[in-house]
Design a protein around this motif. Sequence first.
Motif, mmCIF file in Angstrom:
data_model
loop_
_atom_site.group_PDB
_atom_site.id
_atom_site.type_symbol
_atom_site.label_atom_id
_atom_site.label_comp_id
_atom_site.label_asym_id
_atom_site.label_seq_id
_atom_site.Cartn_x
_atom_site.Cartn_y
_atom_site.Cartn_z
ATOM 1 N N ILE A 88 0.854 -1.184 0.000
ATOM 2 C CA ILE A 88 0.000 0.000 0.000
ATOM 3 C C ILE A 88 0.891 1.235 0.000
ATOM 4 O O ILE A 88 1.663 1.465 0.939
ATOM 5 C CB ILE A 88 -0.944 0.010 1.221
ATOM 6 N N GLY A 89 0.782 2.041 -1.049
ATOM 7 C CA GLY A 89 1.654 3.191 -1.217
ATOM 8 C C GLY A 89 1.370 4.318 -0.232
ATOM 9 O O GLY A 89 0.313 4.358 0.418
ATOM 10 N N GLU A 90 2.306 5.251 -0.133
ATOM 11 C CA GLU A 90 2.172 6.386 0.786
ATOM 12 C C GLU A 90 0.891 7.173 0.508
ATOM 13 O O GLU A 90 0.484 7.337 -0.642
ATOM 14 C CB GLU A 90 3.377 7.324 0.646
ATOM 15 N N ASP A 91 0.264 7.619 1.598
ATOM 16 C CA ASP A 91 -0.915 8.498 1.547
ATOM 17 C C ASP A 91 -2.127 7.854 0.889
ATOM 18 O O ASP A 91 -3.112 8.544 0.598
ATOM 19 C CB ASP A 91 -0.589 9.813 0.830
ATOM 20 N N ALA A 92 -2.111 6.561 0.644
ATOM 21 C CA ALA A 92 -3.288 5.886 0.106
ATOM 22 C C ALA A 92 -4.341 5.740 1.203
ATOM 23 O O ALA A 92 -4.035 5.781 2.399
ATOM 24 C CB ALA A 92 -2.916 4.525 -0.459
ATOM 25 N N HIS A 112 -8.764 -24.219 4.202
ATOM 26 C CA HIS A 112 -8.108 -23.108 3.506
ATOM 27 C C HIS A 112 -7.226 -22.374 4.501
ATOM 28 O O HIS A 112 -7.686 -21.895 5.539
ATOM 29 C CB HIS A 112 -9.137 -22.132 2.927
ATOM 30 N N ASP A 113 -5.942 -22.281 4.181
ATOM 31 C CA ASP A 113 -4.994 -21.515 4.978
ATOM 32 C C ASP A 113 -4.549 -20.322 4.138
ATOM 33 O O ASP A 113 -3.957 -20.503 3.059
ATOM 34 C CB ASP A 113 -3.779 -22.362 5.354
ATOM 35 N N GLY A 114 -4.840 -19.123 4.600
ATOM 36 C CA GLY A 114 -4.470 -17.914 3.865
ATOM 37 C C GLY A 114 -3.474 -17.092 4.645
ATOM 38 O O GLY A 114 -3.720 -16.718 5.807
ATOM 39 N N ILE A 115 -2.321 -16.811 4.052
ATOM 40 C CA ILE A 115 -1.282 -16.000 4.686
ATOM 41 C C ILE A 115 -1.241 -14.650 3.984
ATOM 42 O O ILE A 115 -0.915 -14.567 2.792
ATOM 43 C CB ILE A 115 0.107 -16.678 4.590
ATOM 44 N N HIS A 116 -1.593 -13.589 4.708
ATOM 45 C CA HIS A 116 -1.631 -12.242 4.137
ATOM 46 C C HIS A 116 -0.560 -11.374 4.794
ATOM 47 O O HIS A 116 -0.456 -11.320 6.020
ATOM 48 C CB HIS A 116 -3.009 -11.600 4.357
ATOM 49 N N ARG A 117 0.220 -10.687 3.952
ATOM 50 C CA ARG A 117 1.226 -9.748 4.450
ATOM 51 C C ARG A 117 0.896 -8.361 3.903
ATOM 52 O O ARG A 117 0.677 -8.186 2.702
ATOM 53 C CB ARG A 117 2.627 -10.168 4.016
ATOM 54 N N PHE A 118 0.886 -7.383 4.818
ATOM 55 C CA PHE A 118 0.564 -6.005 4.456
ATOM 56 C C PHE A 118 1.782 -5.114 4.708
ATOM 57 O O PHE A 118 2.291 -5.060 5.833
ATOM 58 C CB PHE A 118 -0.622 -5.492 5.284
ATOM 59 N N PHE A 119 2.202 -4.412 3.675
ATOM 60 C CA PHE A 119 3.297 -3.457 3.792
ATOM 61 C C PHE A 119 2.685 -2.074 3.554
ATOM 62 O O PHE A 119 2.360 -1.714 2.413
ATOM 63 C CB PHE A 119 4.385 -3.769 2.765
ATOM 64 N N VAL A 120 2.497 -1.331 4.637
ATOM 65 C CA VAL A 120 1.712 -0.095 4.604
ATOM 66 C C VAL A 120 2.643 1.107 4.630
ATOM 67 O O VAL A 120 3.402 1.300 5.587
ATOM 68 C CB VAL A 120 0.719 -0.051 5.783
ATOM 69 N N GLY A 121 2.569 1.934 3.581
ATOM 70 C CA GLY A 121 3.456 3.072 3.440
ATOM 71 C C GLY A 121 3.136 4.216 4.392
ATOM 72 O O GLY A 121 2.118 4.209 5.099
ATOM 73 N N LYS A 122 4.000 5.217 4.399
ATOM 74 C CA LYS A 122 3.852 6.362 5.304
ATOM 75 C C LYS A 122 2.499 7.053 5.109
ATOM 76 O O LYS A 122 2.079 7.308 3.988
ATOM 77 C CB LYS A 122 4.980 7.368 5.068
ATOM 78 N N ASN A 123 1.840 7.307 6.244
ATOM 79 C CA ASN A 123 0.587 8.057 6.287
ATOM 80 C C ASN A 123 -0.547 7.400 5.499
ATOM 81 O O ASN A 123 -1.583 8.038 5.248
ATOM 82 C CB ASN A 123 0.786 9.492 5.788
ATOM 83 N N ALA A 124 -0.389 6.154 5.109
ATOM 84 C CA ALA A 124 -1.465 5.447 4.411
ATOM 85 C C ALA A 124 -2.506 4.955 5.420
ATOM 86 O O ALA A 124 -2.206 4.746 6.606
ATOM 87 C CB ALA A 124 -0.908 4.280 3.615
ATOM 88 N N LYS A 125 -3.746 4.759 4.929
ATOM 89 C CA LYS A 125 -4.835 4.253 5.760
ATOM 90 C C LYS A 125 -5.448 3.034 5.076
ATOM 91 O O LYS A 125 -5.780 3.071 3.898
ATOM 92 C CB LYS A 125 -5.899 5.324 5.974
ATOM 93 N N GLU A 154 5.777 4.993 9.222
ATOM 94 C CA GLU A 154 5.433 6.141 10.061
ATOM 95 C C GLU A 154 4.077 6.750 9.677
ATOM 96 O O GLU A 154 3.788 6.958 8.499
ATOM 97 C CB GLU A 154 6.503 7.234 9.951
ATOM 98 N N GLY A 155 3.262 7.016 10.692
ATOM 99 C CA GLY A 155 2.006 7.734 10.504
ATOM 100 C C GLY A 155 0.898 6.953 9.832
ATOM 101 O O GLY A 155 -0.165 7.511 9.537
ATOM 102 N N SER A 156 1.087 5.673 9.592
ATOM 103 C CA SER A 156 0.058 4.879 8.914
ATOM 104 C C SER A 156 -1.000 4.384 9.900
ATOM 105 O O SER A 156 -0.767 4.297 11.105
ATOM 106 C CB SER A 156 0.695 3.691 8.191
ATOM 107 N N THR A 157 -2.177 4.037 9.351
ATOM 108 C CA THR A 157 -3.281 3.538 10.158
ATOM 109 C C THR A 157 -3.860 2.286 9.517
ATOM 110 O O THR A 157 -4.144 2.266 8.319
ATOM 111 C CB THR A 157 -4.402 4.591 10.283
ATOM 112 N N VAL A 158 -4.034 1.248 10.314
ATOM 113 C CA VAL A 158 -4.666 0.019 9.848
ATOM 114 C C VAL A 158 -5.800 -0.334 10.801
ATOM 115 O O VAL A 158 -5.594 -0.443 12.008
ATOM 116 C CB VAL A 158 -3.665 -1.149 9.778
#
Length: 308
Positions: A88-92, A112-125, A154-158
């Motif tokens: 997820i790119g910055e400010d998205a 079903h086994d699902g493995i999810h990885r989230f890489f959340v950019g700066k200030n993204a929501k 930094e500054g991201s929200t999930v």
Amino acid sequence: MLKLDEIQMRLLKEVADLHKVPEGAYNIRSNGESAGRVSTENIEIVPREDGQGLTVRIKPGTKNQSVHIPVVMTKTGLKEIVYNDFYIGEDADVIIVAGCGIDNCGSQDSEHDGIHRFFVGKNAKVKYVEKHYGSGTGSGKRILNPGTEVYQEEGSTVEMEMVQIKGVDDTNRTTTAELAAGAKLVVRERLMTHGDQKALSTYVVNLNGEGASADVVSRSVARDDSYQKFDAKLVGNAACSGHTECDSIIMDRGKILAVPALEANDLDAALVHEAAIGKIAGDQIIKLMTLGLTEAEAEEQIINGFLK
């Protein structure tokens, strides 16, 4: 997109609130195969190089868009493991809707086994919704084991909404998160088990940067002979704040184990945990019965309100 039958469409409705093909980006997986995939200008969905899942890339600055990646299974004996990576790119500011529904009418276990990885950019929501649902008249189990990894800059929200209300025989949910400075994580788990079902939920959140915060709350109901374990650990490695809470209703012969844990490695880490397990209060049932409800109906009303 492949044509889905009535049962598959019902499962999609349960786990992703889909009555038709969604707008925007999506990938629908049915019985181990892709039933349809669409990318958009700002959201790209492509198979992983190893062929065992998807890579989803969301461009910086993308606003008010969604990604749907539900899974439905109707074949008994089918077992699979899928790895999905999200960048997820910055400010998205986006919504990601996942979830899995299994309808098992056979004698073999379906999993079903699902493995999810989230890489959340700066200030993204990011708002992430994951719903699990099981149905079918077969003796084979419906097994779901989701693994979630979250890496927040930094500054991201999930915000994560994790829901399992019906029909899943066994689940082992593991969630880990790494939060940089000013990052915020909010988790709301809702869970109900019945029969002899088992549900394990494990959370480990590392608050690594100044001003990082986490709020992990689970509400659950254990009925019949089912078993639940909620294991949540917050690790404060900087001046941060964290809160974890387990609020559970136990019924019949159900069993619930809550294991909250806090680890402070910084003088200014402020961490709090709460845990409460109890039965439905008799006066609540009596009050609803005076309004004309049966005892069973009163219990259902209380449970439905509790799990909202």
